[in-house]
Scaffold this motif. Structure first.
Motif: not given
Length: 289
Positions: A144, A147-148, A204, A233, A257
């Motif tokens: 996570l 991804l962020k 996001r 997310t 998420g």
């Protein structure tokens, strides 16, 4: 009080690791890579014999950490145990110290977000004193965080890849900033006779997606697709969940998420499985007599 480090010594080996592997034919054993670097850099025996407090060879540990960062960056392939191998990107990448340091800072920040109890300086210090195998980062938290850390465009594109891996076809990102919240579209074939056009939105987020955002997305979807998906997310509010499943309205699939991590794990997209062994103490008891 000892001053904490703001940079790591092993960064200087990022480029030499790539160079050594190229000279070795793009693959090599750890010992071969270390020996090649030592030869090319004219390292002294005194330097090569230095050890950490744990007794681990300092130079070999630094090269191992250089390898780990290059794996995270996608320049090395770690799929074959005990063998270091350049990826296609790695074969065509040369790193001077400035580029290596930029890469290093990027992944220190990602790791710091994943290990919230550690500062960046503490993470660097850990890496200087311990081997990559002894420091674990929770996969879920790290994924996570990664991804962020992506750009908005990057997150849209990786969601496109994720949907493709989950059997969506003709998946495309629109690339338009004013398209009613629609980031992309695709086709999901249920069977040879039935398929749905699907549009998706990528958020996001750190926080929660609201009811109004789900409603706005549905309004943009009307007349353009049979189903919509919002991937985030973050999370969804209870009201957003109700809106997504409102009776009489086109359904919206919500991927928060936690579900996003599960989707990545299911197809192993950007993830490598790892076997962990637990000692069976009962088995060893009989050998103590």
């Amino acid at each position: 009080m000892r001053k904490r480090k703001s940079q790591a010594e092993f960064v200087k080996w990022f480029g030499p690791v790539l160079d050594a592997l190229r000279e070795l034919g793009n693959t090599g054993k750890p010992k071969e890579v270390c020996e090649k670097i030592a030869e090319k850099e004219n390292l002294t025996e005194d330097f090569l014999d230095q050890t950490l407090k744990s007794g681990t060879n300092r130079f070999e540990n630094q090269v191992a950490w250089a390898r780990q960062y290059l794996i995270w960056e996608g320049l090395l392939d770690s799929s074959v145990r005990g063998t270091w191998k350049l990826t296609e990107r790695g074969r065509n990448t040369n790193l001077d110290y400035a580029a290596a340091h930029k890469l290093f800072l990027k992944w220190v920040e990602i790791n710091q977000k994943a290990r919230k109890t550690k500062t960046k300086e503490e993470i660097i210090e850990d890496q200087e004193e311990d081997s990559p195998e002894t420091i674990e980062i929770p996969a879920e938290a790290n994924l996570l965080s990664v991804l962020k850390s992506l750009s908005p465009k990057g997150f849209e594109n990786i969601c496109k890849e994720l949907l493709r891996e989950h059997n969506f076809e003709k998946v495309e990102v629109t690339g338009k900033s004013h398209d009613g919240g629609i980031d992309g579209y695709g086709v999901l074939e249920i069977n040879p006779f039935v398929s749905f056009k699907v549009i998706f939105q990528c958020k996001r987020y750190e926080g929660s997606v609201s009811r109004s955002q789900v409603g706005d997305f549905r309004n943009s979807m009307l007349g353009r697709a049979e189903k919509g998906i919002i991937l985030t997310t973050g999370t969804f509010t209870k009201e957003a969940e109700k809106e997504a499943n409102r009776e009489g309205a086109p359904p919206i699939e919500l991927v928060d998420g936690n579900k996003l991590v599960q989707m990545f794990e299911k197809v192993q997209l950007g993830l490598k499985p790892k076997t962990v062994y637990e000692i069976d103490l009962n088995y060893f008891e009989k050998f103590k007599e």
